[in-house]
Design an enzyme around this catalytic site. Sequence first.
Site, PDB file in Angstrom:
ATOM      1  N   ASP A 452      -0.439   4.455  -6.719  1.00 28.85           N
ATOM      2  CA  ASP A 452      -0.485   2.979  -6.974  1.00 28.85           C
ATOM      3  C   ASP A 452      -1.017   2.283  -5.553  1.00 28.85           C
ATOM      4  O   ASP A 452      -1.248   3.065  -4.692  1.00 28.85           O
ATOM      5  CB  ASP A 452       0.684   2.384  -7.247  1.00 28.85           C
ATOM      6  CG  ASP A 452       0.733   0.964  -7.643  1.00 28.85           C
ATOM      7  OD1 ASP A 452      -0.219   0.236  -7.725  1.00 28.85           O
ATOM      8  OD2 ASP A 452       1.776   0.307  -7.869  1.00 28.85           O
ATOM      9  N   GLU A 455      -6.172   0.600  -3.315  1.00 26.17           N
ATOM     10  CA  GLU A 455      -7.609  -0.249  -3.227  1.00 26.17           C
ATOM     11  C   GLU A 455      -8.241  -0.117  -1.858  1.00 26.17           C
ATOM     12  O   GLU A 455      -9.224  -0.105  -1.889  1.00 26.17           O
ATOM     13  CB  GLU A 455      -7.209  -1.679  -3.689  1.00 26.17           C
ATOM     14  CG  GLU A 455      -7.030  -1.845  -5.174  1.00 26.17           C
ATOM     15  CD  GLU A 455      -5.535  -1.468  -5.470  1.00 26.17           C
ATOM     16  OE1 GLU A 455      -5.456  -0.860  -6.675  1.00 26.17           O
ATOM     17  OE2 GLU A 455      -4.726  -1.673  -4.544  1.00 26.17           O
ATOM     18  N   ASP A 574      -1.350  -5.272 -12.800  1.00 29.30           N
ATOM     19  CA  ASP A 574      -0.438  -6.145 -12.791  1.00 29.30           C
ATOM     20  C   ASP A 574      -0.622  -7.273 -13.897  1.00 29.30           C
ATOM     21  O   ASP A 574      -1.381  -8.256 -13.513  1.00 29.30           O
ATOM     22  CB  ASP A 574       0.008  -6.785 -11.508  1.00 29.30           C
ATOM     23  CG  ASP A 574       0.616  -5.593 -10.586  1.00 29.30           C
ATOM     24  OD1 ASP A 574       1.069  -4.732 -11.019  1.00 29.30           O
ATOM     25  OD2 ASP A 574       0.831  -6.083  -9.400  1.00 29.30           O
TER      26      ASP A 574
END
Length: 925
Positions: A452, A455, A574
């Site tokens: 997770d 990015e 999300d």
Amino acid sequence: MVSSNQLAALSFSSLLLTLLLCSAGASTSPKNATKIGQGYRLVSIEETPNGGLVGILQVKHKTNIYGPDIPLLRFYVKHEADNRLRVHITDAQKQRWEVPYDLLPREQPPPLTQSIGKFRKNPITVSEYSSSEFLFSYTSDPFSFAVKRKSNGETLFDTSSGDSDPFSSLVFKDQYLEISTKLPKDASLYGLGENTQPHGIKLYPGDPYTLYTTDISAINLNADLYGSHPMYMDLRNTGGKASAHAVLLLNSNGMDVFYTGTSLTYKIIGGVFDFYFFSGPSPLNVVDQYTTLIGRPAPMPYWAFGFHQCRWGYHNLSVVEDVVENYKKAEIPLDVIWNDDDHMDGKKDFTLNPVNYPRPKLLNFLDKIHSIGMKYVVIIDPGISVNTSYGVHQRGVANDVFIKYDGEPFLAQVWPGAVNFPDFLNPKTVSWWVDEIRRFHELVPVDGLWIDMNEASNFCSGKCKIPKGQCPTGTGPGWICCLDCKNITKTRWDDPPYKINASGLKVPIGFKTIATSAYHYNGVLEYDAHSLYGFSQSIATHNGLQALQGKRPFILSRSTYVGSGKYSAHWTGDNQGTWENLKYSISTMLNFGIFGVPMVGSDICGFYPQPTEELCNRWIEVGAFYPFSRDHANYYSPRQELYQWQSVAESARNALGIRYKLLPYLYTLNYEAHVSGAPIARPLFFSFPTYTECYGLSTQFLLGSSLMISPVLEQGKTQVKALFPPGSWYSLLDWTHTITSKDGVYVTLDAPLHVVNVHLYQNTILPMQQGGMVSKEARMTPFTLIVTFPSGAAEGEAKGNLFLDNDELPDMNLGNGYSTYVDLYATVKQGAVKVWSDVQEGKFALDKGWIIDSISVLGLEGSGAVSSLEIDGKPLIGVSNVNVSTSQHLHLNSEGEGEKKTVMVALKGLNIPVGKNFAMTWKMG
């Protein structure tokens, strides 16, 4: 002006000098204020030894908008395969950043030194260059190129810019590249992600498409989200004949793509133009050709297709144990239990909290769930806590694995506080990461990893120092920056001349991520490599998991790039528990199938607070058919496991009950994805490309080629208006219910709260099993085959297939002794029905003891009386326990009502070994 004859006689260095001098005196004022410059002219072109073309382009009129032009470009084009054309344009004089060839393996263009200076050998004058599928043509001044489909001459891509066009000719500067293509108005475009598309799956003229991997929530519409996929599919229908092609611009730099409906313009802040064109002509062909280049989707273990439960906020092990127990009590299937960072010691990767997740108790729990076939997956974030007593960081420092800024590891803040980011472009980092996974697996035998925040996400921006006080303070939300930071704007990498629409707000590109002037291995700038971070971490994590006991890896990644599907699954990040977010999830899922990442799903019931009971009912009825099916919620959300409401538990038992019966079909689709790239979840136009009514349909979807899901997506509704493409469709909830139409039809279906409508198309053989509470148990139950013919057809055929293997093995293929592949066939002709199989590598299925217990054949004409029933030439009626029953079909739409009577014939108690060829025949009375 230099003629091509003169060029042929020039040496490499004098050629460059002459061309540079020709460029130097050009005007700096563009003719049209909205356009930049006047493009380039082609000054020479030749054939390459490998069958391509290489040419030199010279800028016509210099401008300083967004920086100086690169005066000379090297242009290379090659038909790399009949169905794939590459057009590569870069600086003719010096190497520029490209997606690393070791990260995404592919053919390399000729070295730059070969591009100029050999023109006396092969000068050519042709302006067309063709393969069996594509015709490439160019215009010399101003330079533009076009790609046509050879079979019908249709122009697929055309970069020419006339006076009346609103876009520029080719622009190529160090930090600004621009190119456009004209498009026909009726072309339907899909792709260019990752973003949440409020208008559905089709690209919408005027909507912004920005590609730059960013940690902003998926509730942000039309903004650059977690992944970057600069690829689109273009579907056209000319006179009832459909054809699809795709265009990939392989570039990892930030970009804006502007789609007007009649043109598409790329504005990119670095790198090169590296275009790949894929000829299709069917949507499935396109994805096959695309994944041939970027990598086939990863094989998933069987359990990955079961249901997954997660939550951020399972404070201790006893809560997790309760969740598993409550699913069991509610009789809702569950295969995988997940931990967000709650299991960690101080939110540090590769650690266990000794108080809340004591290792001996956790190991006991894992022994218990592993014994029944359940699995356990935990989260790993890339940020490694800066901590002198933390071995993972110490070993990282010793191996020099972190991204640098000003000679020091770049400092950021994520959940544990101050962190450094591993540089996955560095081979030493990959080795260190693989070793950390090994060490952690010895501590906790996890079954997969969830990567997770990659990015990469940073709670701070700029150059930071660790402050004197505690950071984070331990109170309030953990995502407030508490480092001592200064903005970095001093370099052109931090503040490029062209501002992409980052985060939908044109924020600085280093905002809440790694500073773009930080650098990776070999001096690679974060500015260039930013959107590759999650992709490179997926590869390293895949290496780490594959090294453990030789098992098939399972990785879930938030950030993705072109080629990520070869290593990982993806969830859409999300989202929020709203009806709109439920609807958006379908478009995002379908896009990722096109991107070559078929194992995808959204957080069921929404990540952010707070779904209503009704919404959660409807969401599990959609989510049960996501390829990746997981309920996940935020720390601050009320509990939303599927058993929390009795009504949701009932919908879950129904919808997941269907899913667990469909597991052999889903797993076979996983195999098809792995060998051909075929998406698991697909838009309807994949199976019905000529049926324009479904081109924009984003509220229904297919699993494979023929299983259609038509969910309720609106509050308070107990019916759903569903589109049925031409042909016969059979309800999976009641096989006697059929909908038939010649030209396609909308039908309003009943959909009470606990019902999701699933229909099976004609000409299909669907393998199903009996279901169960966990996939390991469901997998060993007897098979049922559902055979669907066109309703009442005197002649018809149906096909299906089934792939079975040892899903723990890393590779998914035939010929290893641990797999079986079955082709299934059926025909009806002049009242005779035949169902048969063709088995490859049958031993594995025979050893497992799998049997076909029942076969149901739908859509047969007549009364349904069965005679002369034989299997492998031997009569069955009267000499075996086979039970034969017939039921009349009920036509649910008026078009089908006037049809002749049709029946379903069901045969039970067959006991046919899956691993052996069989042939069954009978005659209809």
